[in-house]
Design a protein around this motif. Sequence first.
Motif, PDB file in Angstrom:
ATOM      1  N   LEU A  71      47.191  23.854   1.366  1.00  0.00           N
ATOM      2  CA  LEU A  71      48.078  23.102   0.476  1.00  0.00           C
ATOM      3  C   LEU A  71      47.256  22.013  -0.197  1.00  0.00           C
ATOM      4  CD1 LEU A  71      50.863  22.056  -0.616  1.00  0.00           C
ATOM      5  CD2 LEU A  71      50.956  20.609   1.410  1.00  0.00           C
ATOM      6  N   ALA A  72      47.276  22.009  -1.532  1.00  0.00           N
ATOM      7  CA  ALA A  72      46.568  20.946  -2.259  1.00  0.00           C
ATOM      8  C   ALA A  72      47.605  19.983  -2.817  1.00  0.00           C
ATOM      9  CB  ALA A  72      45.754  21.546  -3.382  1.00  0.00           C
ATOM     10  N   MET A  73      47.418  18.713  -2.531  1.00  0.00           N
ATOM     11  CA  MET A  73      48.338  17.710  -3.078  1.00  0.00           C
ATOM     12  C   MET A  73      47.690  17.120  -4.321  1.00  0.00           C
ATOM     13  SD  MET A  73      49.864  15.683   0.028  1.00  0.00           S
ATOM     14  CE  MET A  73      49.268  15.933   1.637  1.00  0.00           C
ATOM     15  N   LEU A  74      48.378  17.250  -5.429  1.00  0.00           N
ATOM     16  CA  LEU A  74      47.866  16.719  -6.698  1.00  0.00           C
ATOM     17  C   LEU A  74      48.775  15.593  -7.163  1.00  0.00           C
ATOM     18  CD1 LEU A  74      47.261  20.014  -8.744  1.00  0.00           C
ATOM     19  CD2 LEU A  74      45.610  18.776  -7.393  1.00  0.00           C
ATOM     20  N   GLY A  75      48.238  14.752  -7.975  1.00  0.00           N
ATOM     21  CA  GLY A  75      49.066  13.684  -8.543  1.00  0.00           C
ATOM     22  C   GLY A  75      48.183  12.578  -9.072  1.00  0.00           C
ATOM     23  N   PRO A  76      48.738  11.769  -9.937  1.00  0.00           N
ATOM     24  CA  PRO A  76      47.938  10.664 -10.479  1.00  0.00           C
ATOM     25  C   PRO A  76      47.555   9.680  -9.376  1.00  0.00           C
ATOM     26  CG  PRO A  76      50.068  10.875 -11.598  1.00  0.00           C
ATOM     27  CD  PRO A  76      50.113  11.772 -10.428  1.00  0.00           C
ATOM     28  N   ASP A  98      41.087  14.264   2.845  1.00  0.00           N
ATOM     29  CA  ASP A  98      41.472  13.369   1.749  1.00  0.00           C
ATOM     30  C   ASP A  98      40.365  13.382   0.693  1.00  0.00           C
ATOM     31  OD1 ASP A  98      42.848  11.601   0.264  1.00  0.00           O
ATOM     32  OD2 ASP A  98      42.620   9.879   1.606  1.00  0.00           O
ATOM     33  N   GLU A  99      40.645  14.002  -0.411  1.00  0.00           N
ATOM     34  CA  GLU A  99      39.701  14.116  -1.527  1.00  0.00           C
ATOM     35  C   GLU A  99      38.307  14.542  -1.086  1.00  0.00           C
ATOM     36  OE1 GLU A  99      40.144  11.512  -4.602  1.00  0.00           O
ATOM     37  OE2 GLU A  99      42.288  11.331  -4.263  1.00  0.00           O
ATOM     38  N   ILE A 111      45.560  24.218   6.354  1.00  0.00           N
ATOM     39  CA  ILE A 111      44.738  23.175   5.714  1.00  0.00           C
ATOM     40  C   ILE A 111      45.547  22.429   4.659  1.00  0.00           C
ATOM     41  CG2 ILE A 111      42.651  22.760   4.332  1.00  0.00           C
ATOM     42  CD1 ILE A 111      41.337  25.049   5.786  1.00  0.00           C
ATOM     43  N   VAL A 112      45.473  21.111   4.737  1.00  0.00           N
ATOM     44  CA  VAL A 112      46.159  20.271   3.750  1.00  0.00           C
ATOM     45  C   VAL A 112      45.126  19.320   3.171  1.00  0.00           C
ATOM     46  CG1 VAL A 112      48.049  18.654   3.347  1.00  0.00           C
ATOM     47  CG2 VAL A 112      48.264  20.358   5.154  1.00  0.00           C
ATOM     48  N   MET A 113      45.073  19.237   1.852  1.00  0.00           N
ATOM     49  CA  MET A 113      44.090  18.329   1.265  1.00  0.00           C
ATOM     50  C   MET A 113      44.648  17.642   0.019  1.00  0.00           C
ATOM     51  SD  MET A 113      41.579  21.269  -0.203  1.00  0.00           S
ATOM     52  CE  MET A 113      40.448  20.266  -1.088  1.00  0.00           C
ATOM     53  N   THR A 114      44.112  16.484  -0.264  1.00  0.00           N
ATOM     54  CA  THR A 114      44.433  15.842  -1.537  1.00  0.00           C
ATOM     55  C   THR A 114      43.252  16.099  -2.453  1.00  0.00           C
ATOM     56  OG1 THR A 114      43.361  13.749  -1.065  1.00  0.00           O
ATOM     57  CG2 THR A 114      45.630  13.966  -0.333  1.00  0.00           C
TER      58      THR A 114
END
Length: 630
Positions: free
Chosen positions: A74-79, A207-208, A235-238
């Motif tokens: 899972l990729a977390m996207l956002g400003p 995290d990034e 897997i979870v990442m920003t």
Amino acid sequence: MEREMVDIESQTNHQEVPNNVFHKRKTPVTLKFEDVVYKIKIENVGILEKKKKASERKVILNGVSGIVQPGEILAMLGPSGSGKTTLLTALGGRLGGRLKGKITYNGDPFSNAMKRNTGFVTQDDVLHPHLTVTETLVFTALLRLPNTVAKEEKVALAKAVMNQLGLVKCKDSIVGGPGLRGVSGGERKRVSVGQELLINPSLLFLDEPTSGLDSTTALRLVSTLFDLARGGRTIVMTIHQPSSRLYYMFTKVLLLSEGNTVYFGKGSEALDYFSGVGFSPALAMNPADFLLDLANGIYTNELNEDVVVDKKQLIQAYKSCNADSQLRQMVQVTNSNSSSRVENTAGFGKWPTNWWQQFTVLLRRDLKERKHEAFASFNIIQVVLTSFIVGLLWYKSDTAHMQDQLGLLFFLSSFWAFYPLYRAIFVFPDERVMLEKERSSGMYRLSSYFMAKMTVDLPMELVLPTVSILITYWMAGLKATAAAFIFMLLTILTLVLVSQGIGLALGACVQNTKVATTFASVIGLTFMITSGFFVQNVPKFIAWLKYISFIYYANELVIFSQYREGETYKCGTGKCLIYEYPGIKGLGFVNNRESQLRASLILLAMLFFYRFIAYVALMRIGVTKKSKSS
Ligand SMILES: Nc1ncnc2c1ncn2[C@@H]1O[C@H](COP(=O)(O)OP(=O)(O)OP(=O)(O)O)[C@@H](O)[C@H]1O
């Protein structure tokens, strides 16, 4: 110890290391999060008003839900500031405070077993700068892998991780850090990832991980993560701005805008979803760029013009879409059953290794990391030079000049009260982030860490004052008996340890070197001026201060080491009793065994007391955060 490590490494050079040890999986984990809300309190202080305004609550996460299954990324996207790191920290079980909602791991809440099955790579690499890549990974393996894994196997695993992450080329280079050239940023990031891969986690948070990496290195790293996910990990990442090649490697995407979900679902279906709500990309562009623009409230139309989009409209559109209600249904299905529960299957007890193993590994690691600091030549030169200058100034002093000699004794007590204090202040604040990271992953007990820290600096903390006293004592012509010298030396060494304890306690309590240094100056000066050398007729209401001054007791013992009851000094044309000398008499000392014993015991008690304070202050760092999530 160093030899031991080299031996282990040379053994493993000939050992067959499996190419991809990480395809073997432990318990697969399904991560679900439902209506996660996180608010923080903000104290508002008006610029012009002196009064504090009422504190406000800022919503950081506003009802975010999702599900990630084994084998998925899972990729977390956002400003920037949209809440990605906050959500990642919450999902990783590291966010305390007012966290509401439900986060489950195979249906269960976060547990110690889960903690040891979870890897968490923070945005900033938290590594020991003076250790090499190999040392970093081997020490991590020795601490994080359970006793059921043999030492040789732990080293072999560290090697396997280096192979897998392409770190073999730089395995003997130091990691480096601010002001210290080491491996490149990308290599450092891979070392951080490697530290988490060592435990073969079921669940991995990053995290990034690609920030600061060139696109090829970023792609290589994400490919490794893709491989890991295929092996059954969750897997979870920003990520800030993935290239389109990276974007299509993510199984799922969560797009956040000001803490709200704007999209959650398959990465490949995101563009179709937004077309369905009236925003299809007018130009061929990287899907991640398109999503980020929308989350920022910008849509580029066919004329290549940027049009402002109401973010609330996007948030509302997602809330009322089918995908969201389907997701909520999936999340609400509980799947807690004994077969999917994350147990301590990896052989971890409460801790991966026992107290002694933790202590010895941490000590070896600290010795390598701190030898540059502890044995720095400038420290040695500083102390030796000062000792010579003091020896020259008081060269062959005698009791004919009592005030001068008392000045020397007081100087020695004061110098060794301040020097270790200022050095010790930095120990814990400099280590705070590392301690937080390692304790959050349940790597070791606080007591083994604390004892290793106490022990590692001890030799140098004791050698330097010994050398200094050896130089000054004989040059300044102090009492030439072995008993007097040893008494003086032991007093100074105890003083050094008390002073170090105060520095450690201050650093641990305040965790900010600037503030701690300010406190240290105030406390040190207060203890120095109340120790009796500068002022002896003190108002009663404040005279008690000298009884808590470690310098007062050290000064008392140092004077005892030089002058016995009944000894005299030259006064005028005759001789007077030394203990009648105003500079000593005014201190109120009684020179007998009981008062010597009392002063020694008080110093010893202080030695333990300040360390105890430091220990208690450190207990709050890195413990699993208790949140109010239901
Ligand atoms: N302890 C805190 N005190 C004040 N504000 C906070 C705190 N923690 C988070 N925030 C605020 O919460 C918001 C979300 O922060 P977060 O770090 O999760 O964002 P992000 O999306 O990861 O940003 P970036 O991409 O820049 O790292 C930001 O506006 C941040 O300023």
